[in-house]
Design an enzyme around this catalytic site. Structure first.
Site, PDB file in Angstrom:
ATOM      1  N   GLY A 112       0.791  -1.228   0.000  1.00  0.00           N
ATOM      2  CA  GLY A 112       0.000   0.000   0.000  1.00  0.00           C
ATOM      3  C   GLY A 112       0.821   1.274   0.000  1.00  0.00           C
ATOM      4  O   GLY A 112       0.441   2.259   0.633  1.00  0.00           O
ATOM      5  N   SER A 113       1.962   1.266  -0.704  1.00  0.00           N
ATOM      6  CA  SER A 113       2.795   2.485  -0.683  1.00  0.00           C
ATOM      7  C   SER A 113       2.048   3.677  -1.275  1.00  0.00           C
ATOM      8  O   SER A 113       2.214   4.805  -0.815  1.00  0.00           O
ATOM      9  CB  SER A 113       4.108   2.246  -1.429  1.00  0.00           C
ATOM     10  OG  SER A 113       3.913   2.143  -2.826  1.00  0.00           O
TER      11      SER A 113
ATOM     12  N   ARG B 134      -7.024  -7.172  -7.837  1.00  0.00           N
ATOM     13  CA  ARG B 134      -8.129  -7.958  -8.373  1.00  0.00           C
ATOM     14  C   ARG B 134      -8.715  -7.218  -9.572  1.00  0.00           C
ATOM     15  O   ARG B 134      -8.906  -5.998  -9.508  1.00  0.00           O
ATOM     16  CB  ARG B 134      -9.243  -8.129  -7.318  1.00  0.00           C
ATOM     17  CG  ARG B 134      -8.810  -8.788  -6.036  1.00  0.00           C
ATOM     18  CD  ARG B 134      -8.331 -10.186  -6.233  1.00  0.00           C
ATOM     19  NE  ARG B 134      -9.372 -11.070  -6.772  1.00  0.00           N
ATOM     20  CZ  ARG B 134      -9.106 -12.271  -7.270  1.00  0.00           C
ATOM     21  NH1 ARG B 134      -7.870 -12.687  -7.346  1.00  0.00           N
ATOM     22  NH2 ARG B 134     -10.077 -13.024  -7.729  1.00  0.00           N
TER      23      ARG B 134
ATOM     24  N   ASN C 126      -7.637   4.463 -10.856  1.00  0.00           N
ATOM     25  CA  ASN C 126      -6.589   3.456 -10.678  1.00  0.00           C
ATOM     26  C   ASN C 126      -5.264   4.062 -11.094  1.00  0.00           C
ATOM     27  O   ASN C 126      -5.217   5.002 -11.903  1.00  0.00           O
ATOM     28  CB  ASN C 126      -6.887   2.215 -11.535  1.00  0.00           C
ATOM     29  CG  ASN C 126      -5.843   1.126 -11.354  1.00  0.00           C
ATOM     30  OD1 ASN C 126      -5.489   0.779 -10.235  1.00  0.00           O
ATOM     31  ND2 ASN C 126      -5.336   0.609 -12.458  1.00  0.00           N
TER      32      ASN C 126
ATOM     33  N   HIS D 252      -1.655   2.918 -12.774  1.00  0.00           N
ATOM     34  CA  HIS D 252      -1.050   1.812 -13.520  1.00  0.00           C
ATOM     35  C   HIS D 252       0.399   2.187 -13.830  1.00  0.00           C
ATOM     36  O   HIS D 252       0.661   3.307 -14.300  1.00  0.00           O
ATOM     37  CB  HIS D 252      -1.839   1.567 -14.814  1.00  0.00           C
ATOM     38  CG  HIS D 252      -1.297   0.460 -15.646  1.00  0.00           C
ATOM     39  ND1 HIS D 252      -1.495  -0.866 -15.330  1.00  0.00           N
ATOM     40  CD2 HIS D 252      -0.529   0.484 -16.757  1.00  0.00           C
ATOM     41  CE1 HIS D 252      -0.883  -1.619 -16.236  1.00  0.00           C
ATOM     42  NE2 HIS D 252      -0.286  -0.831 -17.109  1.00  0.00           N
TER      43      HIS D 252
ATOM     44  N   SER E  83       0.431   6.059 -14.916  1.00  0.00           N
ATOM     45  CA  SER E  83      -0.792   6.737 -15.370  1.00  0.00           C
ATOM     46  C   SER E  83      -1.882   6.586 -14.316  1.00  0.00           C
ATOM     47  O   SER E  83      -2.082   5.480 -13.790  1.00  0.00           O
ATOM     48  CB  SER E  83      -1.306   6.097 -16.671  1.00  0.00           C
ATOM     49  OG  SER E  83      -0.287   6.062 -17.658  1.00  0.00           O
TER      50      SER E  83
ATOM     51  N   LEU F 131      -9.894  -3.307 -19.078  1.00  0.00           N
ATOM     52  CA  LEU F 131      -8.749  -3.225 -18.162  1.00  0.00           C
ATOM     53  C   LEU F 131      -7.735  -2.168 -18.618  1.00  0.00           C
ATOM     54  O   LEU F 131      -7.333  -2.147 -19.792  1.00  0.00           O
ATOM     55  CB  LEU F 131      -8.050  -4.594 -18.097  1.00  0.00           C
ATOM     56  CG  LEU F 131      -6.871  -4.683 -17.132  1.00  0.00           C
ATOM     57  CD1 LEU F 131      -7.348  -4.599 -15.684  1.00  0.00           C
ATOM     58  CD2 LEU F 131      -6.071  -5.948 -17.370  1.00  0.00           C
ATOM     59  N   ASP F 132      -7.380  -1.267 -17.689  1.00  0.00           N
ATOM     60  CA  ASP F 132      -6.324  -0.269 -17.931  1.00  0.00           C
ATOM     61  C   ASP F 132      -6.604   0.581 -19.165  1.00  0.00           C
ATOM     62  O   ASP F 132      -5.678   1.023 -19.848  1.00  0.00           O
ATOM     63  CB  ASP F 132      -4.965  -0.972 -18.116  1.00  0.00           C
ATOM     64  CG  ASP F 132      -4.560  -1.764 -16.876  1.00  0.00           C
ATOM     65  OD1 ASP F 132      -3.854  -2.776 -17.040  1.00  0.00           O
ATOM     66  OD2 ASP F 132      -4.980  -1.382 -15.761  1.00  0.00           O
TER      67      ASP F 132
ATOM     68  N   GLN G   9       7.674   8.348  -8.497  1.00  0.00           N
ATOM     69  CA  GLN G   9       6.802   9.322  -9.172  1.00  0.00           C
ATOM     70  C   GLN G   9       5.325   9.050  -8.897  1.00  0.00           C
ATOM     71  O   GLN G   9       4.524   9.972  -8.783  1.00  0.00           O
ATOM     72  CB  GLN G   9       7.062   9.301 -10.687  1.00  0.00           C
ATOM     73  CG  GLN G   9       8.428   9.834 -11.074  1.00  0.00           C
ATOM     74  CD  GLN G   9       8.675  11.244 -10.536  1.00  0.00           C
ATOM     75  OE1 GLN G   9       7.804  12.119 -10.632  1.00  0.00           O
ATOM     76  NE2 GLN G   9       9.823  11.460  -9.918  1.00  0.00           N
ATOM     77  N   GLU G  10       4.960   7.760  -8.752  1.00  0.00           N
ATOM     78  CA  GLU G  10       3.561   7.411  -8.424  1.00  0.00           C
ATOM     79  C   GLU G  10       3.148   8.104  -7.125  1.00  0.00           C
ATOM     80  O   GLU G  10       2.028   8.611  -7.002  1.00  0.00           O
ATOM     81  CB  GLU G  10       3.415   5.905  -8.251  1.00  0.00           C
ATOM     82  CG  GLU G  10       3.556   5.119  -9.533  1.00  0.00           C
ATOM     83  CD  GLU G  10       3.321   3.634  -9.310  1.00  0.00           C
ATOM     84  OE1 GLU G  10       2.541   3.269  -8.417  1.00  0.00           O
ATOM     85  OE2 GLU G  10       3.929   2.839 -10.040  1.00  0.00           O
TER      86      GLU G  10
HETATM   87  C1  GRF Z   1       2.489  -0.077  -8.073  1.00  0.00           C
HETATM   88  O1  GRF Z   1       3.433  -0.260  -9.107  1.00  0.00           O
HETATM   89  C2  GRF Z   1       1.199   0.419  -8.690  1.00  0.00           C
HETATM   90  O2  GRF Z   1       1.422   1.139  -9.886  1.00  0.00           O
HETATM   91  C3  GRF Z   1       0.473  -0.848  -8.985  1.00  0.00           C
HETATM   92  O3  GRF Z   1       0.751  -1.684  -7.875  1.00  0.00           O
HETATM   93  C4  GRF Z   1       2.117  -1.431  -7.467  1.00  0.00           C
HETATM   94  C5  GRF Z   1       2.231  -1.489  -5.957  1.00  0.00           C
HETATM   95  O4  GRF Z   1       1.459  -0.437  -5.432  1.00  0.00           O
HETATM   96  N1  GRF Z   1      -0.940  -0.608  -9.129  1.00  0.00           N
HETATM   97  P1  GRF Z   1       1.408  -0.198  -3.816  1.00  0.00           P
HETATM   98  O5  GRF Z   1       2.820  -0.101  -3.337  1.00  0.00           O
HETATM   99  O6  GRF Z   1       0.718  -1.403  -3.204  1.00  0.00           O
HETATM  100  O7  GRF Z   1       0.633   1.075  -3.660  1.00  0.00           O
END
Ligand code: GRF
Length: 198
Positions: free
Chosen positions: A12-13, A99, A115, A117, A144, A152-153, A181-182
């Site tokens: 969950g970063s 999921r 979402n 991605h 993105s 999907l995506d 960057q996310e």
């Molecule tokens: C990340 O690369 C995100 O883009 C993808 O899942 C990966 C882990 O995300 N959706 P997180 O660290 O669990 O938020």
């Protein structure tokens, strides 16, 4: 009050970055917006303990609990809707939620679900995006944030972050550069959503 629900499956970063921005940006005080719930489909998700320590409400809905159902995916999604509705979500944030959500759930929250991605969509939808980007020889990669649609995506892109791909990159070094960057992109997109929907 605007309610944001964040769905996670693992560390969950991205959720952590959003929660930190919510605090720093005083979303509750300044925008009457709260993270109403952090939900995981995986009871082992590391992000749950962190969210609890932050005083956020958390819940687990284990998709493995529906495998005996005649239609496991649909039953899980119906249970997910019943779990989320009491929190009156104005925005569903998929943040590392692993999921695939089908038309029943996506349709129920049409236009209210984002979402993130780890690619520059529409390139590299699906999994293993960094490995595929390096194999393809692309010079730029990134992440993105998009509205979730039934494909999907493929929902409308809201914003993107770009990083260079270096000749020395492995999928892990590229993933780390994109993830950094996310953690800037997603909170910014959500804060813009909050400011533009008041
Ligand atoms: C990340 O690369 C995100 O883009 C993808 O899942 C990966 C882990 O995300 N959706 P997180 O660290 O669990 O938020």
């Amino acid at each position: 009050m605007k309610n944001i629900v964040i769905l996670i499956s693992g560390g969950g970063s991205n959720m952590k970055s959003i929660a930190k921005r919510a605090q720093k940006g005083q979303w509750l005080e300044r925008h009457h917006t709260q993270i109403a719930l952090v939900l995981s489909n995986d009871p082992q998700a590391g992000g749950l303990a962190w969210a609890q320590n932050q005083g956020l409400k958390t819940q687990v809905l284990d998709h493995k609990g529906f495998l005996q159902e005649p239609e496991p995916r649909r039953a899980f999604e119906e249970a997910l809707i019943q779990t989320l509705e009491p929190h009156a979500p104005d925005l569903i944030v998929l943040a590392g939620f692993m999921r695939i959500l089908g038309p029943h759930f996506v349709g129920h929250y049409a236009g209210k679900m984002m979402n993130i991605h780890p690619s520059l969509l529409p390139a590299f939808t699906g999994l293993h995006t960094h490995k595929r980007a390096i194999e393809a020889g692309v010079k730029f990669a990134g992440a993105s944030v998009h509205w979730v649609s039934e494909v999907l995506d493929a929902g409308r892109i809201i914003d993107q972050a770009v990083v260079p791909v270096l000749p020395s990159d492995t999928e892990h070094s590229l993933a780390a550069r994109v993830l950094t960057q996310e953690h800037l992109l997603y909170p910014r997109v959500i804060e813009n959503w909050i400011k533009n929907t008041l």
